[in-house]
Design a protein around this motif. Sequence first.
Motif, PDB file in Angstrom:
ATOM      1  N   GLY A   1       0.783  -1.227   0.000  1.00 38.33           N
ATOM      2  CA  GLY A   1       0.000   0.000   0.000  1.00 38.33           C
ATOM      3  C   GLY A   1       0.816   1.279   0.000  1.00 38.33           C
ATOM      4  O   GLY A   1       0.274   2.359  -0.211  1.00 38.33           O
ATOM      5  N   HIS A   2       2.102   1.197   0.255  1.00 39.94           N
ATOM      6  CA  HIS A   2       2.953   2.375   0.225  1.00 39.94           C
ATOM      7  C   HIS A   2       3.299   2.719  -1.223  1.00 39.94           C
ATOM      8  O   HIS A   2       3.184   1.896  -2.125  1.00 39.94           O
ATOM      9  N   LEU A   3       3.754   3.944  -1.426  1.00 42.11           N
ATOM     10  CA  LEU A   3       4.191   4.408  -2.737  1.00 42.11           C
ATOM     11  C   LEU A   3       5.710   4.438  -2.765  1.00 42.11           C
ATOM     12  O   LEU A   3       6.358   4.546  -1.726  1.00 42.11           O
ATOM     13  N   ILE A   4       6.295   4.340  -3.963  1.00 35.91           N
ATOM     14  CA  ILE A   4       7.751   4.290  -4.091  1.00 35.91           C
ATOM     15  C   ILE A   4       8.202   5.111  -5.292  1.00 35.91           C
ATOM     16  O   ILE A   4       7.528   5.144  -6.327  1.00 35.91           O
ATOM     17  N   VAL A   5       9.336   5.787  -5.128  1.00 37.24           N
ATOM     18  CA  VAL A   5       9.963   6.526  -6.214  1.00 37.24           C
ATOM     19  C   VAL A   5      11.479   6.378  -6.044  1.00 37.24           C
ATOM     20  O   VAL A   5      11.982   6.315  -4.927  1.00 37.24           O
ATOM     21  N   THR A   6      12.194   6.296  -7.163  1.00 38.62           N
ATOM     22  CA  THR A   6      13.652   6.156  -7.130  1.00 38.62           C
ATOM     23  C   THR A   6      14.283   7.315  -7.895  1.00 38.62           C
ATOM     24  O   THR A   6      13.848   7.645  -8.998  1.00 38.62           O
ATOM     25  N   SER A   7      15.288   7.928  -7.284  1.00 34.13           N
ATOM     26  CA  SER A   7      16.045   8.976  -7.971  1.00 34.13           C
ATOM     27  C   SER A   7      17.493   8.524  -8.086  1.00 34.13           C
ATOM     28  O   SER A   7      18.018   7.852  -7.199  1.00 34.13           O
ATOM     29  N   ARG A   8      18.121   8.888  -9.201  1.00 33.32           N
ATOM     30  CA  ARG A   8      19.498   8.463  -9.476  1.00 33.32           C
ATOM     31  C   ARG A   8      20.312   9.647  -9.987  1.00 33.32           C
ATOM     32  O   ARG A   8      19.799  10.502 -10.702  1.00 33.32           O
TER      33      ARG A   8
ATOM     34  N   VAL B   1      16.055   5.387  -2.919  1.00 28.06           N
ATOM     35  CA  VAL B   1      14.728   4.801  -3.035  1.00 28.06           C
ATOM     36  C   VAL B   1      13.906   5.356  -1.877  1.00 28.06           C
ATOM     37  O   VAL B   1      14.274   5.187  -0.705  1.00 28.06           O
ATOM     38  N   LEU B   2      12.813   6.032  -2.197  1.00 23.70           N
ATOM     39  CA  LEU B   2      11.960   6.647  -1.200  1.00 23.70           C
ATOM     40  C   LEU B   2      10.623   5.926  -1.178  1.00 23.70           C
ATOM     41  O   LEU B   2       9.946   5.841  -2.202  1.00 23.70           O
ATOM     42  N   ILE B   3      10.272   5.403  -0.015  1.00 28.07           N
ATOM     43  CA  ILE B   3       8.970   4.774   0.193  1.00 28.07           C
ATOM     44  C   ILE B   3       8.165   5.758   1.034  1.00 28.07           C
ATOM     45  O   ILE B   3       8.645   6.228   2.076  1.00 28.07           O
ATOM     46  N   PHE B   4       6.969   6.080   0.576  1.00 31.27           N
ATOM     47  CA  PHE B   4       6.191   7.133   1.243  1.00 31.27           C
ATOM     48  C   PHE B   4       4.703   6.894   1.149  1.00 31.27           C
ATOM     49  O   PHE B   4       4.250   5.997   0.424  1.00 31.27           O
ATOM     50  N   ASP B   5       3.961   7.685   1.905  1.00 31.32           N
ATOM     51  CA  ASP B   5       2.498   7.695   1.863  1.00 31.32           C
ATOM     52  C   ASP B   5       2.036   9.126   1.645  1.00 31.32           C
ATOM     53  O   ASP B   5       2.744  10.071   2.012  1.00 31.32           O
ATOM     54  N   CYS B   6       0.877   9.278   1.085  1.00 27.48           N
ATOM     55  CA  CYS B   6       0.220  10.576   0.985  1.00 27.48           C
ATOM     56  C   CYS B   6      -0.906  10.581   2.017  1.00 27.48           C
ATOM     57  O   CYS B   6      -1.822   9.769   1.942  1.00 27.48           O
ATOM     58  N   ILE B   7      -0.783  11.483   2.998  1.00 31.69           N
ATOM     59  CA  ILE B   7      -1.805  11.517   4.057  1.00 31.69           C
ATOM     60  C   ILE B   7      -2.401  12.911   4.169  1.00 31.69           C
ATOM     61  O   ILE B   7      -1.864  13.865   3.723  1.00 31.69           O
TER      62      ILE B   7
END
Length: 90
Positions: A28-35, A84-90
Amino acid sequence: MRGLVLLAGVSVLAACTSVTDVHSQQDGHLIVTSRARWNIVSWNRVRNAGIGEAQAYCKKFRKEMHTVEMHTEGLRDVTAQSVVLIFDCI
Protein backbone atom coordinates in the motif's frame (compact mmCIF):
# COMPACT_ATOMS: atom_id res chain seq x y z
CA MET A 1 18.85 38.48 -18.81
CA ARG A 2 18.82 37.49 -15.15
CA GLY A 3 15.80 35.24 -15.77
CA LEU A 4 17.61 33.43 -18.57
CA VAL A 5 20.61 32.74 -16.33
CA LEU A 6 18.33 31.40 -13.60
CA LEU A 7 16.49 29.20 -16.09
CA ALA A 8 19.78 27.84 -17.44
CA GLY A 9 20.97 27.06 -13.91
CA VAL A 10 17.79 25.20 -13.04
CA SER A 11 18.00 23.21 -16.28
CA VAL A 12 21.55 22.11 -15.51
CA LEU A 13 20.60 21.02 -11.99
CA ALA A 14 17.61 19.06 -13.26
CA ALA A 15 19.82 17.28 -15.77
CA CYS A 16 22.01 15.95 -12.92
CA THR A 17 19.39 13.48 -11.69
CA SER A 18 16.71 11.21 -13.04
CA VAL A 19 13.57 10.25 -11.17
CA THR A 20 11.22 7.34 -11.86
CA ASP A 21 7.46 7.61 -11.91
CA VAL A 22 5.67 6.98 -8.63
CA HIS A 23 4.49 3.38 -8.25
CA SER A 24 2.42 1.65 -5.59
CA GLN A 25 3.72 -1.37 -3.72
CA GLN A 26 1.79 -4.44 -2.59
CA ASP A 27 1.83 -3.19 1.01
CA GLY A 28 0.00 0.00 0.00
CA HIS A 29 2.95 2.37 0.22
CA LEU A 30 4.19 4.41 -2.74
CA ILE A 31 7.75 4.29 -4.09
CA VAL A 32 9.96 6.53 -6.21
CA THR A 33 13.65 6.16 -7.13
CA SER A 34 16.05 8.98 -7.97
CA ARG A 35 19.50 8.46 -9.48
CA ALA A 36 22.52 10.63 -10.17
CA ARG A 37 23.41 10.85 -13.84
CA TRP A 38 27.07 11.50 -12.97
CA ASN A 39 29.23 10.39 -10.06
CA ILE A 40 29.99 13.99 -9.06
CA VAL A 41 26.39 14.76 -8.03
CA SER A 42 25.86 15.08 -4.27
CA TRP A 43 23.68 12.66 -2.34
CA ASN A 44 21.64 15.63 -1.13
CA ARG A 45 20.69 16.59 -4.68
CA VAL A 46 19.66 13.01 -5.50
CA ARG A 47 17.62 12.75 -2.29
CA ASN A 48 15.93 16.11 -2.87
CA ALA A 49 14.95 15.13 -6.41
CA GLY A 50 13.12 12.04 -5.11
CA ILE A 51 11.49 13.93 -2.25
CA GLY A 52 10.39 16.67 -4.64
CA GLU A 53 8.76 14.13 -6.95
CA ALA A 54 6.96 12.48 -4.00
CA GLN A 55 5.75 15.84 -2.69
CA ALA A 56 4.50 16.89 -6.12
CA TYR A 57 2.64 13.57 -6.46
CA CYS A 58 0.88 13.99 -3.11
CA LYS A 59 0.13 17.65 -3.80
CA LYS A 60 -1.91 16.62 -6.86
CA PHE A 61 -4.28 14.90 -4.41
CA ARG A 62 -4.12 17.79 -1.90
CA LYS A 63 -2.29 15.59 0.59
CA GLU A 64 1.02 15.76 2.42
CA MET A 65 3.93 13.42 1.76
CA HIS A 66 5.04 11.26 4.70
CA THR A 67 8.34 9.34 4.41
CA VAL A 68 8.09 5.69 5.48
CA GLU A 69 11.61 4.53 4.51
CA MET A 70 14.57 5.79 2.54
CA HIS A 71 17.35 3.59 1.13
CA THR A 72 20.55 4.94 -0.38
CA GLU A 73 23.23 3.36 -2.51
CA GLY A 74 26.46 4.61 -4.03
CA LEU A 75 29.36 6.87 -3.14
CA ARG A 76 30.01 10.32 -4.57
CA ASP A 77 32.90 10.42 -7.08
CA VAL A 78 33.17 6.61 -6.94
CA THR A 79 29.87 4.98 -7.94
CA ALA A 80 26.50 6.23 -9.14
CA GLN A 81 24.19 7.21 -6.30
CA SER A 82 20.55 6.31 -5.97
CA VAL A 83 17.84 6.94 -3.40
CA VAL A 84 14.73 4.80 -3.03
CA LEU A 85 11.96 6.65 -1.20
CA ILE A 86 8.97 4.77 0.19
CA PHE A 87 6.19 7.13 1.24
CA ASP A 88 2.50 7.69 1.86
CA CYS A 89 0.22 10.58 0.98
CA ILE A 90 -1.81 11.52 4.06
